[in-house]
Structure formats: C-alpha cells, structure tokens
Design a protein around this motif. Sequence first.
Motif, PDB file in Angstrom:
ATOM      1  N   ARG A  39      -5.771 -12.977  -2.743  1.00  0.00           N
ATOM      2  CA  ARG A  39      -4.804 -14.048  -3.015  1.00  0.00           C
ATOM      3  C   ARG A  39      -4.390 -14.747  -1.720  1.00  0.00           C
ATOM      4  O   ARG A  39      -4.335 -15.994  -1.656  1.00  0.00           O
ATOM      5  CB  ARG A  39      -3.574 -13.474  -3.729  1.00  0.00           C
ATOM      6  CG  ARG A  39      -2.586 -14.540  -4.188  1.00  0.00           C
ATOM      7  CD  ARG A  39      -1.423 -13.915  -4.943  1.00  0.00           C
ATOM      8  NE  ARG A  39      -1.842 -13.355  -6.229  1.00  0.00           N
ATOM      9  CZ  ARG A  39      -1.934 -12.057  -6.495  1.00  0.00           C
ATOM     10  NH1 ARG A  39      -1.631 -11.159  -5.560  1.00  0.00           N
ATOM     11  NH2 ARG A  39      -2.320 -11.635  -7.679  1.00  0.00           N
TER      12      ARG A  39
ATOM     13  N   THR B 204      -7.553 -16.765  -0.299  1.00  0.00           N
ATOM     14  CA  THR B 204      -7.895 -17.951  -1.085  1.00  0.00           C
ATOM     15  C   THR B 204      -6.817 -19.033  -0.965  1.00  0.00           C
ATOM     16  O   THR B 204      -7.137 -20.229  -0.921  1.00  0.00           O
ATOM     17  CB  THR B 204      -8.103 -17.584  -2.569  1.00  0.00           C
ATOM     18  OG1 THR B 204      -6.955 -16.897  -3.077  1.00  0.00           O
ATOM     19  CG2 THR B 204      -9.327 -16.693  -2.730  1.00  0.00           C
ATOM     20  N   THR B 205      -5.574 -18.618  -0.879  1.00  0.00           N
ATOM     21  CA  THR B 205      -4.501 -19.594  -0.671  1.00  0.00           C
ATOM     22  C   THR B 205      -4.659 -20.297   0.669  1.00  0.00           C
ATOM     23  O   THR B 205      -4.516 -21.534   0.766  1.00  0.00           O
ATOM     24  CB  THR B 205      -3.125 -18.909  -0.751  1.00  0.00           C
ATOM     25  OG1 THR B 205      -2.956 -18.334  -2.042  1.00  0.00           O
ATOM     26  CG2 THR B 205      -1.999 -19.892  -0.474  1.00  0.00           C
TER      27      THR B 205
ATOM     28  N   HIS C 277      -7.614 -22.735   0.465  1.00  0.00           N
ATOM     29  CA  HIS C 277      -7.277 -23.915  -0.336  1.00  0.00           C
ATOM     30  C   HIS C 277      -6.378 -24.861   0.454  1.00  0.00           C
ATOM     31  O   HIS C 277      -6.590 -26.081   0.475  1.00  0.00           O
ATOM     32  CB  HIS C 277      -6.583 -23.478  -1.628  1.00  0.00           C
ATOM     33  CG  HIS C 277      -6.162 -24.618  -2.495  1.00  0.00           C
ATOM     34  ND1 HIS C 277      -7.064 -25.343  -3.258  1.00  0.00           N
ATOM     35  CD2 HIS C 277      -4.930 -25.174  -2.715  1.00  0.00           C
ATOM     36  CE1 HIS C 277      -6.407 -26.288  -3.907  1.00  0.00           C
ATOM     37  NE2 HIS C 277      -5.125 -26.213  -3.598  1.00  0.00           N
TER      38      HIS C 277
ATOM     39  N   ALA D 141      -9.721 -17.962  -7.052  1.00  0.00           N
ATOM     40  CA  ALA D 141     -10.266 -19.244  -6.592  1.00  0.00           C
ATOM     41  C   ALA D 141     -11.468 -19.611  -7.456  1.00  0.00           C
ATOM     42  O   ALA D 141     -12.610 -19.298  -7.112  1.00  0.00           O
ATOM     43  CB  ALA D 141     -10.666 -19.162  -5.121  1.00  0.00           C
TER      44      ALA D 141
ATOM     45  N   ASP E 144     -12.994 -22.198  -7.678  1.00  0.00           N
ATOM     46  CA  ASP E 144     -13.916 -23.095  -6.976  1.00  0.00           C
ATOM     47  C   ASP E 144     -14.651 -22.407  -5.827  1.00  0.00           C
ATOM     48  O   ASP E 144     -15.373 -23.058  -5.067  1.00  0.00           O
ATOM     49  CB  ASP E 144     -13.176 -24.323  -6.448  1.00  0.00           C
ATOM     50  CG  ASP E 144     -12.062 -23.988  -5.470  1.00  0.00           C
ATOM     51  OD1 ASP E 144     -11.682 -22.791  -5.381  1.00  0.00           O
ATOM     52  OD2 ASP E 144     -11.556 -24.910  -4.803  1.00  0.00           O
ATOM     53  N   ALA E 145     -14.486 -21.096  -5.689  1.00  0.00           N
ATOM     54  CA  ALA E 145     -15.231 -20.371  -4.661  1.00  0.00           C
ATOM     55  C   ALA E 145     -16.706 -20.284  -5.054  1.00  0.00           C
ATOM     56  O   ALA E 145     -17.069 -20.390  -6.232  1.00  0.00           O
ATOM     57  CB  ALA E 145     -14.654 -18.971  -4.478  1.00  0.00           C
TER      58      ALA E 145
END
Length: 382
Positions: A184, A187-188, A191, A219, A221-222
């Motif tokens: 988390r 990925t934050t 982004h 994520a 979109d990863a």
Amino acid sequence: MIKVSRRAAIAPFYAMEMGALAAAEIAKGHRVLAMNIGEPAGGAPLGARRAAAAALERYNLGYTVSAGLPRLRERIAEHYQDWYDVSVDPSRVSVVAGASAGFTLAFLAAFDVGDRVGVTEPGYPCYRNTLQALGITPVGIPIGPETGYRLTPDAVAAAGELDGLVIASPSNPTGTVLADNDLRALTTYCHTHNIRLIADEIYHGLTFDTPAPTVLNFAPDAVVLNSFSKYFGMTGWRLGWIVAPDDLGSALDRFAQNLYICAPHVAQIAGAAAFDCHDELRPRVDDIKRKRAIVLNGLQACGLTNYAPADGAFYAYVDVSSITDDSLALTKQWLDELKLATTSGIDFDPVRGYHFVRFSYAGNETDIEVAMERLGTWIANR
C-alpha cells in the motif's frame, strides 16, 4: 575494426555461469550439489505432462496468437479471482515465453532509452542487466536488514526522480515478502510520483506463513509478471504471463509479434492444465519448508547466522564476510573443493554482494543435507 555493440558488455548472470562450471564438473564424473539455481524439484505436475502428451498426439502444434491461447488467458484470469479475489479481464493477460521474455517486453513497452528505473540491491540481476541492454538506466536502491530487506517509500525517494520501479515479493535472493501495508505504501508513492510500477510475483504460492498479496489489490494499473517456473515447477517449459494495464496491452502484443511470435504452443496447453494440479503442487511447499529448515539449521551450526528473512521463495542470502571479502572466489573454491555450487552475492548486489552468497534450497533434499554437512566440515577445518 568491425563494430561490436556496447550491449555485448552485458554482465553475466552468475547463477547460470556457476551452472556451466558445475556442468563441467559433472562431465568429469563428479557429483555436484546444486544450490545455485532456483529450479524446483519435482518438475511439471502430472496433469500438465499428460495434457502436453495428449496434445502432441492430437494436434498440429503451430503458432498461437501472440497474446496466448484464449483458454490459458481465461485460466490465468480465473486464478486471480480464486487466489486473490481480484477481477482480471482475460484481455489484460499476455502469455509470454517465460517471465524473462515478459520483462523484456514490459520494459520495451513502458520505458524509453535513458529512462531511470529503480531496482533493489540486492535484487534479481536480470532486471538490471536487461534494462541496461535496452538502454534504460537501472537505479540501484540499497535495502538491508534494518528493514528486513523490505523496500520502503523513503528508500525509493532517496533514489531521486524515477520513471519506473521494479518490486518483487517474495523476492530473489532474500525471500522477503511484502505485506499489505508495504504494498500500500509503495503503490501510493508510485501513484503520487507518476512512477510506472512493475511487480515480479513469480514466487507466489511459495510462502511459509501468510500468502503473499498481489500488488493488483492496491494498484490495478501496475504491470504484474508471473511464471509457471516456480510454484508450478515448469522451468524448462518457458511459460509465463503479464497482467498489464490497458495503456500497454497493444504494445506488448506488437512487441511479442515481432520478437518471438508466441510462447510455445505445447507449453501453453500444459500451463492451462497445471491450474488443475494444486493437490499435487501444494505439498511441495511443505517440502521446501523442510529443506529451508535444513539449510538454516546448517548455517547456524556453521556460525553463519546473518541471513535475510527467507519468508518465501527458496533462497538463503547469507553474509559470509567472516570468511571472505570476495564471495565470487569463495563460490568457485567451494565448487572446486566441496563440489558445492552456490551463487555469489555480486549477482544480486554489485556494490555489497562480495560479502554475500545465495544458497538455493529448491532442489534435491538429500543433496542439500550433504551440502550442509560438507560446508560445516569445511568451515570447522579452515
């Protein structure tokens, strides 16, 4: 003088170079204890082999579409629903000729020459080497025992501006598993800073406590890569997959068309069948856990007590600085004197790796037991 590409200076994959040295010893009639490569014992599950044998008898196994057999792509999408409760449209799945080919395609689709992509040190060497061969700049991000070899947003920030980041969980060589809170946070950060995130999840299914979460939970979109080589035991079948966001799918397909057309047809048939073989595959994880205990207990007995978490995959990344400051020379010495094949840490960390050796406990249990006995005797008699 006829030109040779600067790419020809690509660094070796030392685990495979050790494999070649070990093969030469075997050719001389020696028994080599192979702990250098991550090749699971057991091979492809029976259902996969039977499906391949039947296909060879029944079908003309020609080209498939570049993205892979529709049924295999559907089975992979079903796998994400079954294991992670994540919905993946089969159209986002690209079947590739092993995760190695998948990384090449993903890097080509996502990055331009000169882009900066973060890779952990220690980390799988072929990320770094492939990026360099493609003219993309790998940016080493040191990680260590102070975080349990876990990548953090602070470490990523210290690397400066990045266009991409490669993460792995469970990781090679440390066996570190990134938990929900780790993923988390990473990925934050990616982004927020417009960093393309590429996740290597090829050791999923090979954890010893809590299952590894997929980055797709955090994520969507990863870019996620996985393979049939590790949990499914299908190394030589050269089969893997990519789950890609919509903005990369078409490019991946076009690169695949041009670079290798498609993954092997027979391997794709076997791969689809492998998803029905969990009853055979799950007990192998218990076997790996038992071999892990043999290795970690053996290392403790040798006085080599500083090693990475080994919470997943099948590796022990071990500090050998009490023995040497040249782990490459040490691994060659062990092969010569003990007929033990291991991998120098310089494969995984070109800066600090001279103080580390990676042991793979993927293979034969008896060989692993003998290896630990020989190593203990060698250290005791130094």
